[in-house]
Design a protein around this motif. Structure first.
Motif, PDB file in Angstrom:
ATOM      1  N   ASP A  41     -18.523 -17.471  60.301  1.00  0.00           N
ATOM      2  CA  ASP A  41     -19.009 -16.488  59.323  1.00  0.00           C
ATOM      3  C   ASP A  41     -18.073 -15.298  59.206  1.00  0.00           C
ATOM      4  OD1 ASP A  41     -21.136 -18.042  58.645  1.00  0.00           O
ATOM      5  OD2 ASP A  41     -22.592 -16.995  59.916  1.00  0.00           O
ATOM      6  N   ALA A  42     -17.502 -14.889  60.332  1.00  0.00           N
ATOM      7  CA  ALA A  42     -16.577 -13.747  60.280  1.00  0.00           C
ATOM      8  C   ALA A  42     -15.349 -14.106  59.437  1.00  0.00           C
ATOM      9  CB  ALA A  42     -16.175 -13.345  61.693  1.00  0.00           C
ATOM     10  N   TRP A  43     -14.832 -15.319  59.614  1.00  0.00           N
ATOM     11  CA  TRP A  43     -13.676 -15.733  58.800  1.00  0.00           C
ATOM     12  C   TRP A  43     -14.052 -15.804  57.318  1.00  0.00           C
ATOM     13  CZ3 TRP A  43      -8.910 -15.076  59.817  1.00  0.00           C
ATOM     14  CH2 TRP A  43      -8.376 -15.282  61.088  1.00  0.00           C
ATOM     15  N   LYS A  44     -15.246 -16.324  57.051  1.00  0.00           N
ATOM     16  CA  LYS A  44     -15.663 -16.427  55.639  1.00  0.00           C
ATOM     17  C   LYS A  44     -15.681 -15.034  54.999  1.00  0.00           C
ATOM     18  CE  LYS A  44     -18.628 -20.531  55.950  1.00  0.00           C
ATOM     19  NZ  LYS A  44     -20.019 -20.988  55.884  1.00  0.00           N
ATOM     20  N   ASP A  45     -16.190 -14.075  55.744  1.00  0.00           N
ATOM     21  CA  ASP A  45     -16.243 -12.701  55.226  1.00  0.00           C
ATOM     22  C   ASP A  45     -14.826 -12.150  55.005  1.00  0.00           C
ATOM     23  OD1 ASP A  45     -17.645 -10.236  54.577  1.00  0.00           O
ATOM     24  OD2 ASP A  45     -16.745  -9.476  56.426  1.00  0.00           O
ATOM     25  N   VAL A  46     -13.920 -12.460  55.918  1.00  0.00           N
ATOM     26  CA  VAL A  46     -12.527 -12.004  55.757  1.00  0.00           C
ATOM     27  C   VAL A  46     -11.927 -12.594  54.475  1.00  0.00           C
ATOM     28  CG1 VAL A  46     -10.204 -12.119  56.753  1.00  0.00           C
ATOM     29  CG2 VAL A  46     -12.167 -11.695  58.233  1.00  0.00           C
ATOM     30  N   PHE A  47     -12.226 -13.857  54.192  1.00  0.00           N
ATOM     31  CA  PHE A  47     -11.656 -14.487  52.990  1.00  0.00           C
ATOM     32  C   PHE A  47     -12.161 -13.790  51.717  1.00  0.00           C
ATOM     33  CE2 PHE A  47     -11.537 -18.737  55.523  1.00  0.00           C
ATOM     34  CZ  PHE A  47     -10.481 -18.258  56.263  1.00  0.00           C
ATOM     35  N   VAL A  48     -13.443 -13.459  51.699  1.00  0.00           N
ATOM     36  CA  VAL A  48     -13.999 -12.764  50.518  1.00  0.00           C
ATOM     37  C   VAL A  48     -13.332 -11.396  50.368  1.00  0.00           C
ATOM     38  CG1 VAL A  48     -16.095 -11.725  49.557  1.00  0.00           C
ATOM     39  CG2 VAL A  48     -16.194 -13.998  50.608  1.00  0.00           C
ATOM     40  N   GLN A  49     -13.200 -10.686  51.491  1.00  0.00           N
ATOM     41  CA  GLN A  49     -12.555  -9.369  51.430  1.00  0.00           C
ATOM     42  C   GLN A  49     -11.092  -9.497  50.978  1.00  0.00           C
ATOM     43  OE1 GLN A  49     -13.066  -6.401  54.498  1.00  0.00           O
ATOM     44  NE2 GLN A  49     -14.456  -7.761  55.589  1.00  0.00           N
ATOM     45  N   ALA A  50     -10.421 -10.539  51.466  1.00  0.00           N
ATOM     46  CA  ALA A  50      -9.009 -10.730  51.091  1.00  0.00           C
ATOM     47  C   ALA A  50      -8.885 -10.941  49.584  1.00  0.00           C
ATOM     48  CB  ALA A  50      -8.426 -11.921  51.855  1.00  0.00           C
ATOM     49  N   ALA A  51      -9.744 -11.796  49.049  1.00  0.00           N
ATOM     50  CA  ALA A  51      -9.698 -12.046  47.601  1.00  0.00           C
ATOM     51  C   ALA A  51      -9.989 -10.752  46.838  1.00  0.00           C
ATOM     52  CB  ALA A  51     -10.702 -13.135  47.233  1.00  0.00           C
ATOM     53  N   ASP A  52     -10.914  -9.947  47.350  1.00  0.00           N
ATOM     54  CA  ASP A  52     -11.282  -8.696  46.674  1.00  0.00           C
ATOM     55  C   ASP A  52     -10.118  -7.706  46.605  1.00  0.00           C
ATOM     56  OD1 ASP A  52     -13.804  -9.540  46.148  1.00  0.00           O
ATOM     57  OD2 ASP A  52     -14.782  -8.413  47.763  1.00  0.00           O
ATOM     58  N   ILE A  53      -9.235  -7.726  47.621  1.00  0.00           N
ATOM     59  CA  ILE A  53      -8.123  -6.767  47.580  1.00  0.00           C
ATOM     60  C   ILE A  53      -6.884  -7.346  46.893  1.00  0.00           C
ATOM     61  CG2 ILE A  53      -8.931  -5.466  49.584  1.00  0.00           C
ATOM     62  CD1 ILE A  53      -6.692  -6.765  51.235  1.00  0.00           C
ATOM     63  N   GLY A  54      -7.002  -8.570  46.373  1.00  0.00           N
ATOM     64  CA  GLY A  54      -5.907  -9.094  45.558  1.00  0.00           C
ATOM     65  C   GLY A  54      -5.142 -10.257  46.136  1.00  0.00           C
ATOM     66  N   VAL A  55      -5.492 -10.678  47.368  1.00  0.00           N
ATOM     67  CA  VAL A  55      -4.778 -11.821  47.952  1.00  0.00           C
ATOM     68  C   VAL A  55      -4.999 -13.055  47.080  1.00  0.00           C
ATOM     69  CG1 VAL A  55      -4.756 -13.423  49.923  1.00  0.00           C
ATOM     70  CG2 VAL A  55      -4.842 -10.953  50.320  1.00  0.00           C
ATOM     71  N   LEU A  56      -3.909 -13.795  46.830  1.00  0.00           N
ATOM     72  CA  LEU A  56      -3.993 -15.016  46.024  1.00  0.00           C
ATOM     73  C   LEU A  56      -3.859 -16.268  46.888  1.00  0.00           C
ATOM     74  CD1 LEU A  56      -1.624 -13.915  43.109  1.00  0.00           C
ATOM     75  CD2 LEU A  56      -4.131 -13.911  43.113  1.00  0.00           C
ATOM     76  N   GLN A  57      -2.965 -16.184  47.889  1.00  0.00           N
ATOM     77  CA  GLN A  57      -2.673 -17.374  48.694  1.00  0.00           C
ATOM     78  C   GLN A  57      -3.138 -17.163  50.122  1.00  0.00           C
ATOM     79  OE1 GLN A  57       1.553 -17.497  48.541  1.00  0.00           O
ATOM     80  NE2 GLN A  57       1.611 -17.819  46.326  1.00  0.00           N
ATOM     81  N   LEU A  58      -3.821 -18.161  50.642  1.00  0.00           N
ATOM     82  CA  LEU A  58      -4.281 -18.109  52.029  1.00  0.00           C
ATOM     83  C   LEU A  58      -3.579 -19.217  52.812  1.00  0.00           C
ATOM     84  CD1 LEU A  58      -6.276 -17.037  54.209  1.00  0.00           C
ATOM     85  CD2 LEU A  58      -7.825 -18.864  53.472  1.00  0.00           C
ATOM     86  N   HIS A  59      -2.859 -18.808  53.846  1.00  0.00           N
ATOM     87  CA  HIS A  59      -2.194 -19.780  54.709  1.00  0.00           C
ATOM     88  C   HIS A  59      -3.013 -19.903  55.986  1.00  0.00           C
ATOM     89  CE1 HIS A  59       1.167 -19.663  51.973  1.00  0.00           C
ATOM     90  NE2 HIS A  59       1.131 -18.343  52.017  1.00  0.00           N
ATOM     91  N   LEU A  60      -3.551 -21.090  56.215  1.00  0.00           N
ATOM     92  CA  LEU A  60      -4.384 -21.335  57.396  1.00  0.00           C
ATOM     93  C   LEU A  60      -3.494 -21.895  58.493  1.00  0.00           C
ATOM     94  CD1 LEU A  60      -7.230 -22.932  55.328  1.00  0.00           C
ATOM     95  CD2 LEU A  60      -7.429 -20.773  56.574  1.00  0.00           C
ATOM     96  N   SER A  61      -3.361 -21.127  59.562  1.00  0.00           N
ATOM     97  CA  SER A  61      -2.340 -21.443  60.541  1.00  0.00           C
ATOM     98  C   SER A  61      -2.912 -21.324  61.945  1.00  0.00           C
ATOM     99  CB  SER A  61      -1.176 -20.472  60.290  1.00  0.00           C
ATOM    100  OG  SER A  61      -0.317 -20.426  61.365  1.00  0.00           O
TER     101      SER A  61
END
Ligand code: SF4
Ligand code: FES
Length: 370
Positions: A41-61
């Protein structure tokens, strides 16, 4: 203070756990433990926040992101947040069923690492018997499902002669892109410089091979190239400039300007539990420490290339000059440059056994000029 534009990309280091133990690993020497990893759940929340600040690409590493059992759920959440998802993997831990599930979850792209072009080389470098055969099987499944694929070949003194074959393999696998990455010495890799540093001749030959292949394979394969920077005259534009285009979230939720930033001792990092991601990106001390050009001392401050390479890599300046605000010693204008090149030649001429990730190793690294 430099006002930050929105970041384009985020690297989510889901875990530091990994079945391989590559000596060139750039993760920190002190890895985050499983118990400290962010929850689903914490990661899911981070992804939503990332998209909100303009992140387009997510690299899962990672580590190896496939060691997270919730990987498929995380991919689905990231896609739902509107992010383009790229999985950076060794392939170990992926089955055909799991890849199909990732496809259903909406995974956009896979980047598969290559430790060598033969089982002997790949398994020795990865420290994982049978890893090469497993990886070839995973590559076949990736092709069958139809994921867009980038091959990531990390090259060093022991395997640079395999570069031509790595390029052939990328074409055979149907990869659209290959990243030819000469080993960068961060984190664990620093203690393997005697074992892995390429010679200057190898570095020059790699550049020649890449230049020729880019012409020959135009329209078939895109080749990204990270040259051997200890043998170069100008540094790389690390992270596209500190705090300018991307951010990393470590397994425990610390938000970092780059994956090696924890090697800079005076920086303090906020975690996603402390503050919203937007605030961290804009206002955290760590992101503002080397953002833009105001922080630069000479010779960078008056250099015509200061917005080309932003003074190179802060973590490399820390590791090699003992000062994260120094000009990257790779640069010809650095007072440490001549010494670094002599060091590079000495490392390249040395013989040393590989120190595998996870082994107790030597952790002391002498700055150049001392
Ligand atoms: Fe880049 Fe600084 Fe060297 Fe100029 S002096 S080329 S800005 S590292
Ligand atoms: Fe940290 Fe280059 S790896 S700035």
């Amino acid at each position: 203070m430099t006002v930050a534009r929105p970041p384009i990309a985020m690297l989510a280091e889901l875990t530091h756990r990994c079945p391989l133990s590559c000596p060139y690993c750039s993760n920190p020497v002190d890895m985050a433990l499983k118990d400290s990893e962010l929850s689903t759940d914490a990661w899911k929340d981070v992804f939503v926040q990332a998209a909100d600040i303009g992140v387009l690409q997510l690299h899962l590493s990672g580590g190896e992101p496939a060691t997270r059992r919730d990987l498929e759920e995380l991919v689905a959440a990231a896609r739902e947040a509107g992010l383009y998802t790229n999985l950076i993997t060794s392939g170990i831990g992926l089955t055909e069923r799991r890849l199909e599930a990732l496809d259903r979850a909406g995974l956009d792209h896979i980047q598969l690492s290559l430790q060598g072009t033969t089982p002997e080389m790949a398994d020795e470098i990865g420290g994982y018997r049978g890893g090469y055969d497993r990886k070839m099987q995973v590559a076949a499944w990736i092709g069958k499902i139809g994921f867009p694929l980038t091959l990531n070949a990390v090259l060093h003194r022991r395997n640079l002669h395999q570069l031509p074959r790595a390029l052939e393999m990328a074409v055979e696998m149907g990869a659209r892109r290959i990243e030819v990455a000469t080993v960068q010495f961060h984190g664990w890799a620093l203690q393997n410089r005697d074992a892995l540093m390429p010679t200057r001749e190898q570095a020059e030959e790699a550049t020649r091979i890449v230049t020729e292949a880019r012409t020959r394979l135009k329209g078939t394969l895109v080749i990204d190239y990270v040259p051997a920077d200890y043998h170069s005259d100008y540094p790389k534009r690390c992270m596209g400039g500190w705090g300018s285009t991307g951010l990393n979230v470590a397994p425990d939720g610390q938000v970092l300007p780059c994956h090696a930033a924890q090697s800079i001792p005076h920086l303090r990092f906020d975690t996603v539990g402390d503050r919203p991601l937007a605030e961290i990106w804009q206002h955290s001390d760590a992101f503002n420490a080397y953002r833009g050009t105001d922080w630069m001392p000479e010779p960078c401050a008056s250099c015509e290339r200061k917005t080309v390479d932003f003074g190179g890599c802060r973590c490399q300046a820390m590791a090699l000059a003992g000062d994260p605000s120094a000009t990257d010693p790779v640069c010809v204008k650095s007072p440490h440059h001549v010494d670094l090149q002599a060091r590079a030649a000495a490392h390249a001429a040395a013989e040393a056994p590989l120190v595998y990730r996870g082994q107790p190793g030597r952790t002391v690294v002498e700055p150049v000029g001392e």
